[in-house]
Design a protein around this motif. Structure first.
Motif, PDB file in Angstrom:
ATOM      1  N   ALA A 154       0.844  -1.193   0.000  1.00 13.76           N
ATOM      2  CA  ALA A 154       0.000   0.000   0.000  1.00 13.76           C
ATOM      3  C   ALA A 154       0.874   1.235   0.000  1.00 13.76           C
ATOM      4  O   ALA A 154       1.630   1.476   0.946  1.00 13.76           O
ATOM      5  CB  ALA A 154      -0.925   0.004   1.210  1.00 13.76           C
ATOM      6  N   LEU A 155       0.810   1.986  -1.088  1.00 10.12           N
ATOM      7  CA  LEU A 155       1.373   3.324  -1.133  1.00 10.12           C
ATOM      8  C   LEU A 155       0.308   4.299  -0.613  1.00 10.12           C
ATOM      9  O   LEU A 155      -0.778   3.884  -0.216  1.00 10.12           O
ATOM     10  CB  LEU A 155       1.760   3.673  -2.571  1.00 10.12           C
ATOM     11  CG  LEU A 155       3.240   3.557  -2.955  1.00 10.12           C
ATOM     12  CD1 LEU A 155       3.409   3.633  -4.464  1.00 10.12           C
ATOM     13  CD2 LEU A 155       4.066   4.645  -2.276  1.00 10.12           C
ATOM     14  N   SER A 156       0.586   5.571  -0.637  1.00 11.21           N
ATOM     15  CA  SER A 156      -0.371   6.572  -0.169  1.00 11.21           C
ATOM     16  C   SER A 156      -1.621   6.555  -1.048  1.00 11.21           C
ATOM     17  O   SER A 156      -1.544   6.340  -2.261  1.00 11.21           O
ATOM     18  CB  SER A 156       0.275   7.960  -0.218  1.00 11.21           C
ATOM     19  OG  SER A 156       1.553   7.941   0.407  1.00 11.21           O
ATOM     20  N   GLY A 157      -2.771   6.777  -0.438  1.00  6.48           N
ATOM     21  CA  GLY A 157      -4.024   6.782  -1.174  1.00  6.48           C
ATOM     22  C   GLY A 157      -5.173   7.143  -0.261  1.00  6.48           C
ATOM     23  O   GLY A 157      -4.984   7.448   0.922  1.00  6.48           O
ATOM     24  N   GLY A 158      -6.378   7.073  -0.803  1.00  5.93           N
ATOM     25  CA  GLY A 158      -7.567   7.470  -0.058  1.00  5.93           C
ATOM     26  C   GLY A 158      -8.404   6.310   0.415  1.00  5.93           C
ATOM     27  O   GLY A 158      -7.890   5.246   0.772  1.00  5.93           O
ATOM     28  N   TYR A 159      -9.726   6.494   0.393  1.00  5.27           N
ATOM     29  CA  TYR A 159     -10.641   5.475   0.906  1.00  5.27           C
ATOM     30  C   TYR A 159     -10.442   4.127   0.217  1.00  5.27           C
ATOM     31  O   TYR A 159     -10.416   3.079   0.865  1.00  5.27           O
ATOM     32  CB  TYR A 159     -12.094   5.922   0.698  1.00  5.27           C
ATOM     33  CG  TYR A 159     -12.552   7.084   1.542  1.00  5.27           C
ATOM     34  CD1 TYR A 159     -12.236   7.169   2.892  1.00  5.27           C
ATOM     35  CD2 TYR A 159     -13.332   8.088   0.983  1.00  5.27           C
ATOM     36  CE1 TYR A 159     -12.680   8.233   3.660  1.00  5.27           C
ATOM     37  CE2 TYR A 159     -13.788   9.158   1.749  1.00  5.27           C
ATOM     38  CZ  TYR A 159     -13.454   9.232   3.086  1.00  5.27           C
ATOM     39  OH  TYR A 159     -13.891  10.280   3.852  1.00  5.27           O
ATOM     40  N   GLY A 160     -10.352   4.147  -1.114  1.00  5.85           N
ATOM     41  CA  GLY A 160     -10.228   2.893  -1.851  1.00  5.85           C
ATOM     42  C   GLY A 160      -8.962   2.148  -1.517  1.00  5.85           C
ATOM     43  O   GLY A 160      -8.967   0.921  -1.371  1.00  5.85           O
ATOM     44  N   THR A 161      -7.857   2.894  -1.380  1.00  6.89           N
ATOM     45  CA  THR A 161      -6.584   2.261  -1.026  1.00  6.89           C
ATOM     46  C   THR A 161      -6.679   1.585   0.338  1.00  6.89           C
ATOM     47  O   THR A 161      -6.233   0.446   0.519  1.00  6.89           O
ATOM     48  CB  THR A 161      -5.463   3.321  -1.020  1.00  6.89           C
ATOM     49  OG1 THR A 161      -5.350   3.882  -2.318  1.00  6.89           O
ATOM     50  CG2 THR A 161      -4.128   2.708  -0.608  1.00  6.89           C
ATOM     51  N   LEU A 162      -7.252   2.286   1.295  1.00 10.40           N
ATOM     52  CA  LEU A 162      -7.387   1.730   2.639  1.00 10.40           C
ATOM     53  C   LEU A 162      -8.300   0.511   2.641  1.00 10.40           C
ATOM     54  O   LEU A 162      -8.006  -0.502   3.293  1.00 10.40           O
ATOM     55  CB  LEU A 162      -7.938   2.799   3.588  1.00 10.40           C
ATOM     56  CG  LEU A 162      -8.145   2.358   5.037  1.00 10.40           C
ATOM     57  CD1 LEU A 162      -6.827   1.925   5.673  1.00 10.40           C
ATOM     58  CD2 LEU A 162      -8.783   3.495   5.849  1.00 10.40           C
ATOM     59  N   GLU A 163      -9.401   0.589   1.896  1.00 12.02           N
ATOM     60  CA  GLU A 163     -10.344  -0.539   1.849  1.00 12.02           C
ATOM     61  C   GLU A 163      -9.686  -1.780   1.260  1.00 12.02           C
ATOM     62  O   GLU A 163      -9.825  -2.886   1.790  1.00 12.02           O
ATOM     63  CB  GLU A 163     -11.575  -0.133   1.030  1.00 12.02           C
ATOM     64  CG  GLU A 163     -12.698  -1.160   1.022  1.00 12.02           C
ATOM     65  CD  GLU A 163     -12.590  -2.141  -0.119  1.00 12.02           C
ATOM     66  OE1 GLU A 163     -13.134  -3.261  -0.001  1.00 12.02           O
ATOM     67  OE2 GLU A 163     -11.953  -1.813  -1.136  1.00 12.02           O
TER      68      GLU A 163
END
Length: 245
Positions: A154-163
């Motif tokens: 996981a690189l930096s990201g938003g809701y989708g990355t975290l999910e």
């Protein structure tokens, strides 16, 4: 979910395959240059170690920077983007836009050849799938089919990355897979999540033995080292998922 990994030793043909890493990351560049720089650095590390990339298929933000950098170094076949049809329209000029069409609901989600695929000299291969679930399942399956040293980053990201990150972490805890899950913690971006893990263990919602399912690294070479050196957490559940896909 993907087809569960076998508990038996991998075959010689599986071992001979190169590693495949699925990277979850943002479709935006972020406000600090460090995030895009980290994507480029990760691509260089993948090239140096012969790692192929599977990712969400975007061509903008961190997604696009990672993909096009690796393609420029290792060639188009080193990158495979998996994108739902509905998301293509959000990216004007996406390489798959001119050939993509709605995917039949009867398409086999485990068979990427059943979905439209294009090969771009800039972003690599893109496969268009029918929905988000199929995207995640296909990306995970590619990792499982790859050789040692593959996993999820996981690189930096938003809701989708975290999910997406938390789903593959849960799959690891449940015993569906035993592949590494690595946080590329750029400028402390994932510090809050790491603190949450510590709090969840302290409060008894995550066992001490499951704490190590996710590991973290602060630079690209550290990410590759974490993938190679990863040890399966002792607290994973010994569940039998049979042949459920």
């Amino acid at each position: 979910m993907p087809e569960p990994e076998s508990s038996t030793a991998p075959s010689s043909s599986a071992v001979s395959k190169g590693p495949v890493v699925c990277v979850f990351c943002g479709a935006r560049p972020g406000n600090a240059p460090a995030h895009m720089a980290a994507a480029r650095a990760l691509a260089h590390a993948f090239h140096a170690h012969g790692i192929r990339l599977v990712y969400g298929g975007g061509t903008v933000g961190i997604m696009g920077e990672l993909a096009q950098t690796l393609v420029s170094l290792s060639g188009p076949e080193s990158v495979h983007g998996i994108i739902p049809f509905a998301l293509i329209k959000h990216e004007a000029g996406h390489p798959a836009e001119s050939t993509a069409a709605p995917i039949s609901a009867s398409s086999d989600p485990t068979d990427p050849s059943a979905s439209p695929s294009t090969l771009s000299p800039v972003f690599g291969r893109t496969t268009v799938v029918k929905d988000m679930h199929t995207r995640k399942r296909t990306m995970a399956s590619e990792v499982m089919k790859g050789g040692p040293g593959g996993g999820f980053v996981a690189l930096s990201g938003g809701y989708g990355t975290l999910e997406e990150l938390m789903e593959v972490t849960t799959w690891n805890q449940l015993g569906i897979h035993g592949r590494p899950v690595v946080l590329f913690n750029v400028d402390g971006y994932w510090d809050g999540l790491w603190q949450w893990v510590e709090k969840a263990v302290e409060q008894g919602f995550v066992s001490e033995g499951s704490k190590g399912i996710m590991v973290q690294a602060s630079d690209a070479e550290g990410v590759v080292k974490a993938l190679i050196d990863y040890k399966v957490a002792e607290g994973r559940f010994g569940l039998d998922w049979g042949t459920e896909g």
